[in-house]
Design a protein around this motif. Structure first.
Motif, PDB file in Angstrom:
ATOM      1  N   THR A  87      11.139  -5.708  15.119  1.00  0.00           N
ATOM      2  CA  THR A  87      10.235  -5.139  16.126  1.00  0.00           C
ATOM      3  C   THR A  87       9.461  -3.963  15.561  1.00  0.00           C
ATOM      4  N   ASP A  88      10.159  -3.092  14.838  1.00  0.00           N
ATOM      5  CA  ASP A  88       9.508  -1.919  14.253  1.00  0.00           C
ATOM      6  C   ASP A  88       8.460  -2.325  13.227  1.00  0.00           C
ATOM      7  N   VAL A  89       8.782  -3.301  12.379  1.00  0.00           N
ATOM      8  CA  VAL A  89       7.838  -3.768  11.362  1.00  0.00           C
ATOM      9  C   VAL A  89       6.616  -4.400  12.015  1.00  0.00           C
ATOM     10  N   ALA A  90       6.841  -5.238  13.029  1.00  0.00           N
ATOM     11  CA  ALA A  90       5.737  -5.923  13.709  1.00  0.00           C
ATOM     12  C   ALA A  90       4.808  -4.911  14.373  1.00  0.00           C
ATOM     13  N   ASP A  91       5.367  -3.884  14.986  1.00  0.00           N
ATOM     14  CA  ASP A  91       4.543  -2.860  15.639  1.00  0.00           C
ATOM     15  C   ASP A  91       3.664  -2.125  14.636  1.00  0.00           C
TER      16      ASP A  91
ATOM     17  N   THR B 235      -1.407  -6.146   4.579  1.00  0.00           N
ATOM     18  CA  THR B 235      -0.633  -6.142   3.333  1.00  0.00           C
ATOM     19  C   THR B 235      -0.253  -4.726   2.909  1.00  0.00           C
ATOM     20  N   GLN B 236      -1.194  -3.795   2.978  1.00  0.00           N
ATOM     21  CA  GLN B 236      -0.909  -2.420   2.578  1.00  0.00           C
ATOM     22  C   GLN B 236       0.135  -1.776   3.484  1.00  0.00           C
ATOM     23  N   ILE B 237       0.006  -1.983   4.778  1.00  0.00           N
ATOM     24  CA  ILE B 237       1.005  -1.430   5.701  1.00  0.00           C
ATOM     25  C   ILE B 237       2.368  -2.055   5.428  1.00  0.00           C
ATOM     26  N   GLY B 238       2.363  -3.357   5.107  1.00  0.00           N
ATOM     27  CA  GLY B 238       3.614  -4.011   4.764  1.00  0.00           C
ATOM     28  C   GLY B 238       4.244  -3.409   3.515  1.00  0.00           C
ATOM     29  N   LYS B 239       3.435  -3.125   2.504  1.00  0.00           N
ATOM     30  CA  LYS B 239       3.944  -2.511   1.272  1.00  0.00           C
ATOM     31  C   LYS B 239       4.542  -1.142   1.550  1.00  0.00           C
ATOM     32  N   VAL B 240       3.831  -0.340   2.330  1.00  0.00           N
ATOM     33  CA  VAL B 240       4.318   1.004   2.645  1.00  0.00           C
ATOM     34  C   VAL B 240       5.593   0.938   3.478  1.00  0.00           C
TER      35      VAL B 240
ATOM     36  N   ALA C 175       8.513  -0.176   1.324  1.00  0.00           N
ATOM     37  CA  ALA C 175       8.924   0.890   0.416  1.00  0.00           C
ATOM     38  C   ALA C 175       9.727   1.955   1.144  1.00  0.00           C
ATOM     39  N   GLY C 176       9.514   2.049   2.463  1.00  0.00           N
ATOM     40  CA  GLY C 176      10.236   3.062   3.233  1.00  0.00           C
ATOM     41  C   GLY C 176      11.581   2.594   3.748  1.00  0.00           C
ATOM     42  N   ASN C 177      11.671   1.323   4.153  1.00  0.00           N
ATOM     43  CA  ASN C 177      12.940   0.843   4.719  1.00  0.00           C
ATOM     44  C   ASN C 177      13.753  -0.007   3.742  1.00  0.00           C
ATOM     45  N   PHE C 178      13.164  -0.355   2.601  1.00  0.00           N
ATOM     46  CA  PHE C 178      13.827  -1.157   1.570  1.00  0.00           C
ATOM     47  C   PHE C 178      14.293  -2.524   2.089  1.00  0.00           C
ATOM     48  N   ARG C 179      13.683  -2.980   3.188  1.00  0.00           N
ATOM     49  CA  ARG C 179      14.011  -4.300   3.742  1.00  0.00           C
ATOM     50  C   ARG C 179      12.832  -5.224   3.478  1.00  0.00           C
TER      51      ARG C 179
END
Length: 264
Positions: free
Chosen positions: A36-40, A217-222, A225-229
């Motif tokens: 949920t957090d990633v999707a948001d 893609t950039q938001i996904g990379k960031v 990198a922050g949650n290591f998931r």
């Protein structure tokens, strides 16, 4: 029975599989806090991806049409210049062109602008004032204009030359010939590859992430990198792109069917 008859009757099991996969993923997104957090977070990048694609494709189509007309011109200079542009743009990888536009051409344009501005008494601008988002849009526009030019050229050449000559003999203007004779027939050839290029640009827009543009893609990379998931994060990234491209492909298929019915 001809193989094509089987193809027409094929039930879209592939679409059912994608729909079921999408439902399963959204079920996970709605029930798992991490998903949920990633999707948001990724939702904020959808708008940028769509913006880059729409603006880039619109200008690429306009430039591509002009290039296609130039390649068919009776003037050899126009034909050769258009061919030179097309071959150069098609021969350079989009990622390389993106970096070249962002860090070579953009600063050069700023320098040229400042030279003109100073002579006119205006304040100079800095290279950083040229947003990376618009540098990315420029690169995608230039890259895809070459591919789209070939699509338009093939479509225009598919029209029977005899019909064009007959229209000329009747004294019809160039615009009238293009609008009522050439375009209605060429559009049947142009639409499918144009739709494919549009879908491809949505996917290639992910390359703007190398410039730090905050697309999906950039938001996904960031985020990863922050949650290591990485598994969960890139699952959602892939889902967003898949939803956009498949939905668009289906819509373009419907449009193509309507165009064929309108211009049989």
């Amino acid at each position: 029975m001809h193989p094509s008859s089987h193809t027409k009757k094929d039930f879209p099991y592939w679409l059912v599989a994608i729909v079921l996969l999408t439902i399963a993923m959204w079920g996970r997104i709605l029930t798992d806090e991490l998903y949920t957090d990633v999707a948001d977070k990724l939702v904020r990048g959808v708008g940028v991806t769509i913006l880059v694609t729409l603006i880039g494709f619109t200008f690429a189509s306009l430039i591509g049409l002009a290039l296609a007309v130039a390649t068919l011109s009776r003037f050899i200079v126009l034909r050769q210049l258009a061919r030179l542009y097309i071959e150069i743009m098609r021969g350079i990888p989009i990622l390389v062109l993106l970096l070249y536009i962002a860090f070579v051409v953009a600063p050069g344009l700023v320098y040229a602008w400042n030279w003109i501005a100073e002579s006119l008494g205006f304040d100079p601008i800095r290279t950083r004032d040229f947003p990376l988002l618009w540098r990315a849009v420029m690169a995608l526009t230039l890259a895809y204009s070459a591919f789209i030019a070939e699509v338009f050229r093939a479509g225009l050449l598919s029209v029977d030359p005899g019909q064009v000559e007959a229209a000329k003999a009747l004294g019809l203007s160039g615009w009238y010939r293009f609008r009522h004779i050439i375009f209605p027939q060429a559009i049947r050839t142009i639409m499918p590859p144009m739709g494919n290029d549009f879908v491809a640009m949505i996917k290639d827009s992910s390359l703007v992430s190398v410039l730090g543009v905050y697309d999906i893609t950039q938001i996904g990379k960031v985020t990863a990198a922050g949650n290591f998931r990485y598994f969960e994060t890139y699952n959602v990234v892939a889902l967003y792109y898949l939803m956009m491209t498949v939905t668009l492909s289906l819509l373009l298929g419907k449009v193509e069917q309507k165009m064929r019915a309108k211009y049989p």
